[in-house]
Design a protein around this motif. Structure first.
Motif, PDB file in Angstrom:
ATOM      1  N   PHE A   1      -4.242   6.609   5.368  1.00  0.00           N
ATOM      2  CA  PHE A   1      -3.717   7.105   4.095  1.00  0.00           C
ATOM      3  C   PHE A   1      -4.269   8.478   3.722  1.00  0.00           C
ATOM      4  O   PHE A   1      -4.382   8.819   2.548  1.00  0.00           O
ATOM      5  CB  PHE A   1      -4.008   6.097   2.977  1.00  0.00           C
ATOM      6  N   ARG A  39       2.730   6.382  -3.289  1.00  0.00           N
ATOM      7  CA  ARG A  39       1.580   6.965  -2.594  1.00  0.00           C
ATOM      8  C   ARG A  39       0.311   6.751  -3.431  1.00  0.00           C
ATOM      9  O   ARG A  39      -0.186   7.642  -4.088  1.00  0.00           O
ATOM     10  CB  ARG A  39       1.828   8.453  -2.321  1.00  0.00           C
ATOM     11  N   HIS A  40      -0.198   5.539  -3.360  1.00  0.00           N
ATOM     12  CA  HIS A  40      -1.374   5.185  -4.151  1.00  0.00           C
ATOM     13  C   HIS A  40      -2.568   6.070  -3.801  1.00  0.00           C
ATOM     14  O   HIS A  40      -2.767   6.446  -2.638  1.00  0.00           O
ATOM     15  CB  HIS A  40      -1.772   3.732  -3.892  1.00  0.00           C
ATOM     16  N   HIS A  41      -3.359   6.379  -4.813  1.00  0.00           N
ATOM     17  CA  HIS A  41      -4.629   7.082  -4.638  1.00  0.00           C
ATOM     18  C   HIS A  41      -5.454   6.369  -3.566  1.00  0.00           C
ATOM     19  O   HIS A  41      -5.503   5.139  -3.488  1.00  0.00           O
ATOM     20  CB  HIS A  41      -5.380   7.067  -5.968  1.00  0.00           C
ATOM     21  N   GLN A  42      -6.124   7.136  -2.734  1.00  0.00           N
ATOM     22  CA  GLN A  42      -6.911   6.550  -1.647  1.00  0.00           C
ATOM     23  C   GLN A  42      -7.976   5.584  -2.175  1.00  0.00           C
ATOM     24  O   GLN A  42      -8.226   4.531  -1.575  1.00  0.00           O
ATOM     25  CB  GLN A  42      -7.565   7.666  -0.828  1.00  0.00           C
ATOM     26  N   GLU A  75       0.616   5.929  -9.109  1.00  0.00           N
ATOM     27  CA  GLU A  75      -0.049   6.361  -7.883  1.00  0.00           C
ATOM     28  C   GLU A  75      -1.540   6.589  -8.067  1.00  0.00           C
ATOM     29  O   GLU A  75      -2.347   6.156  -7.248  1.00  0.00           O
ATOM     30  CB  GLU A  75       0.571   7.671  -7.371  1.00  0.00           C
ATOM     31  N   THR A  84       0.819  -1.215   0.000  1.00  0.00           N
ATOM     32  CA  THR A  84       0.000   0.000   0.000  1.00  0.00           C
ATOM     33  C   THR A  84       0.853   1.265   0.000  1.00  0.00           C
ATOM     34  O   THR A  84       0.364   2.340  -0.316  1.00  0.00           O
ATOM     35  CB  THR A  84      -0.934   0.034   1.227  1.00  0.00           C
ATOM     36  N   GLY A  85       2.143   1.120   0.350  1.00  0.00           N
ATOM     37  CA  GLY A  85       2.953   2.312   0.541  1.00  0.00           C
ATOM     38  C   GLY A  85       4.198   2.444  -0.292  1.00  0.00           C
ATOM     39  O   GLY A  85       4.938   3.423  -0.133  1.00  0.00           O
ATOM     40  N   ASN A 107      -2.898  11.212   3.787  1.00  0.00           N
ATOM     41  CA  ASN A 107      -1.914  12.046   3.091  1.00  0.00           C
ATOM     42  C   ASN A 107      -1.632  11.551   1.672  1.00  0.00           C
ATOM     43  O   ASN A 107      -0.778  12.102   0.982  1.00  0.00           O
ATOM     44  CB  ASN A 107      -0.600  12.086   3.874  1.00  0.00           C
ATOM     45  N   HIS A 108      -2.332  10.543   1.223  1.00  0.00           N
ATOM     46  CA  HIS A 108      -2.172  10.050  -0.148  1.00  0.00           C
ATOM     47  C   HIS A 108      -3.040  10.872  -1.103  1.00  0.00           C
ATOM     48  O   HIS A 108      -4.011  11.509  -0.685  1.00  0.00           O
ATOM     49  CB  HIS A 108      -2.560   8.578  -0.224  1.00  0.00           C
ATOM     50  N   TRP A 122      -1.002  17.107  -8.363  1.00  0.00           N
ATOM     51  CA  TRP A 122      -1.594  16.463  -7.186  1.00  0.00           C
ATOM     52  C   TRP A 122      -2.766  17.266  -6.603  1.00  0.00           C
ATOM     53  O   TRP A 122      -3.372  16.837  -5.633  1.00  0.00           O
ATOM     54  CB  TRP A 122      -0.529  16.253  -6.110  1.00  0.00           C
TER      55      TRP A 122
END
Length: 514
Positions: A215, A42-45, A393, A38-39, A217-218, A342
């Motif tokens: 997550f 920084r994958h999209h939520q 991401e 998952t990390g 901050n993703h 972003w």
């Protein structure tokens, strides 16, 4: 003999090769939500939420089909951080005699799987992933000895192999490719189809809460999450596409409209790439729509080409070229992406639309990716590895094996022409022709010079000028280089000065105003 069967997050198929011919009473399926996956970017939520929820629902489907499933959740107190750690813990719990696993889709994970036999002291059988038409050997044999690799010829072989849209040994309709019919701009249509929306159930609601906690901050937003997370609902989405959107998909597959996020696209790629849908079965359904007279040939051929052409070809390129492919940078581009990739906070309406949609839904269709966000990144000279990371991401369907060759190779020309025979760059004219974006933009797409000029215009010609040594000999670039050569030195200088001013503002932080 007890068998441990690890199932990864993009292997959510009940017909997975690792499950073939197994005694269910002597097997334990291991599924793992791990922090490393998952990390690592920084994958999209919504991407994280989709994969975790689809995994949890798939575990239920496996149990219903008679399998014993050992499931590690990301928020378990003793959760391992990696696939290897989770498998080690499962070995301690179940004392298996062997491990059987379907091959990984990415180099990084393949290396983990290949280390397990030595690390655990157990036999490890890594089975081929038969969800693809061509395996690795097939692609190697096709590519061997060819001076150039061209997707079109690979695609024709895939048509012959599968029999899709074939009339004996000839292509249906006398042509292999109907792409020229698939470039119509769209107008607003009150009858435009809408993909189905799936309200989060209890499992998905729990996952969404987890993602919000861990997550936040993703990139992206979770509000409005409505992806299908079961094979049954993914099939319902496919039913809706074939019934309502496929007939006009071909005509408008390259079109873009402000506020219209999907048009006639299928929105099935996340389900195909994670395993909920069978890609070849979808192609056969599309063909059946043509044979029944419910969808035209250009739409069906275009859809099938995306799956058994481009998708299979990208996989072949990824595995043939090796893990160092990610480091290629043929055009020597090193600029970072603007920060507004972003946030979507830019006055360039086309980019605001494509990026805003991406942040809202973790999805954008292929022309938004290629000719808006990718085109702009190439024109400004963005580092192709950084562009690759952004695409990996932010898109729900992005796995490295399919995303990397599409982004670094086709979109950014980072491999020097292995995937695409020319850079996919354009001025604002292409975007204006294929969308209504320019009508809503504060910049004038007809202008190249001045404070109101569309930045794509000067950036395009600056790209042409600064890469003449690498691209002027490319036969597919002959026309733009002839056009550039006909312009006066004064006009060329003014164009390049306009581009330089834009790039200076971009580098200095003023790019946020653009």
């Amino acid at each position: 003999m007890k068998t441990l069967i690890p199932v990864l997050g993009d292997q959510l198929s009940l017909s997975l090769s690792a499950l073939h011919d197994q005694d269910r009473d002597a097997c334990v399926v291991v599924m793992m939500e791990v922090a490393e996956e998952t990390g690592y970017v920084r994958h999209h939520q919504q991407k994280i939420a989709y994969i975790l929820s689809a995994m949890r629902h798939h575990a239920q489907a496996l149990r219903a089909a008679g399998w014993t499933v050992d499931y590690q959740r990301l928020d378990d107190r003793d959760a391992a951080d990696s696939f290897t750690g989770a498998v080690a813990a499962a070995i301690d719990r179940h004392a298996p005699d062997r491990i059987v696993v379907t091959e990984a889709g990415e180099w990084r994970v393949r290396a983990m799987l290949e280390s397990w036999q030595t690390l655990f002291g157990l036999p490890v059988a890594i089975r081929a992933d038969d969800r693809f038409v061509a395996d690795h050997r097939d692609f190697e044999q096709w590519a061997e000895g060819r001076r150039e690799l061209t997707m079109e010829y690979f695609y024709r072989d895939m048509r012959r192999r599968t029999g899709l849209l074939m009339d004996g040994d000839q292509p249906e309709g006398g042509r292999w490719n109907f792409d020229k019919e698939n470039r119509k701009p769209a107008e607003r249509d009150l009858l435009m189809p809408r993909p189905l929306s799936f309200a989060p159930d209890a499992i998905t609601t729990e996952v969404l809460a987890l993602v919000r906690r861990r997550f936040a901050n993703h990139p992206g937003r979770l509000d409005g999450f409505d992806w299908a997370v079961t094979a049954a609902d993914a099939e319902r989405q496919a039913d809706a596409f074939f019934a309502h959107a496929l007939p006009r998909f071909g005509d408008y597959e390259d079109a873009m409209l402000t506020g219209e996020r999907h048009l006639w696209h299928s929105i099935l790629s996340p389900y195909i790439n994670s395993g909920l849908l069978d890609p070849l079965a979808l192609c056969r359904r599309a063909e059946s729509e043509y044979r029944a007279g419910r969808a035209p040939l250009n739409s069906v051929e275009g859809y099938i080409r995306q799956i058994i052409g481009w998708r299979e070809y990208m996989r072949g390129i990824y595995w043939r070229e090796g893990p160092d492919y990610v480091n290629r940078n043929h055009l020597d581009h090193h600029r970072p992406l603007p920060g507004w990739y972003w946030t979507g906070e830019t006055e360039l309406h086309c980019l605001r639309e494509a990026i805003g949609q991406t942040l809202d839904t973790a999805h954008a269709h292929h022309i938004q990716r290629l000719m808006v966000t990718g085109n702009f990144a190439a024109l400004i000279g963005a580092d192709p590895a950084a562009v690759h990371r952004w695409y990996l991401e932010v898109y729900v369907d992005a796995y490295e094996w399919v995303e990397l060759p599409n982004t670094l190779g086709m979109s950014q020309f980072g491999d020097g022409g292995l995937v695409g025979s020319k850079p996919y760059v354009s001025s604002g004219a292409y975007i204006d022709r294929m969308s209504d974006y320019c009508r809503h933009c504060r910049y004038d797409v007809k202008q190249r010079i001045g404070p109101d000029a569309c930045p794509f215009n000067a950036l395009y010609w600056d790209f042409i000028a600064r890469h003449a040594d690498r691209l002027a000999g490319n036969r597919r670039m002959a026309m733009p280089y002839r056009t550039w050569a006909k312009q006066s030195p004064e006009a060329q200088d003014a164009t390049r000065a306009q581009a330089a001013a834009f790039l200076d503002a971009l580098d200095g932080g003023g790019g946020a105003a653009y």
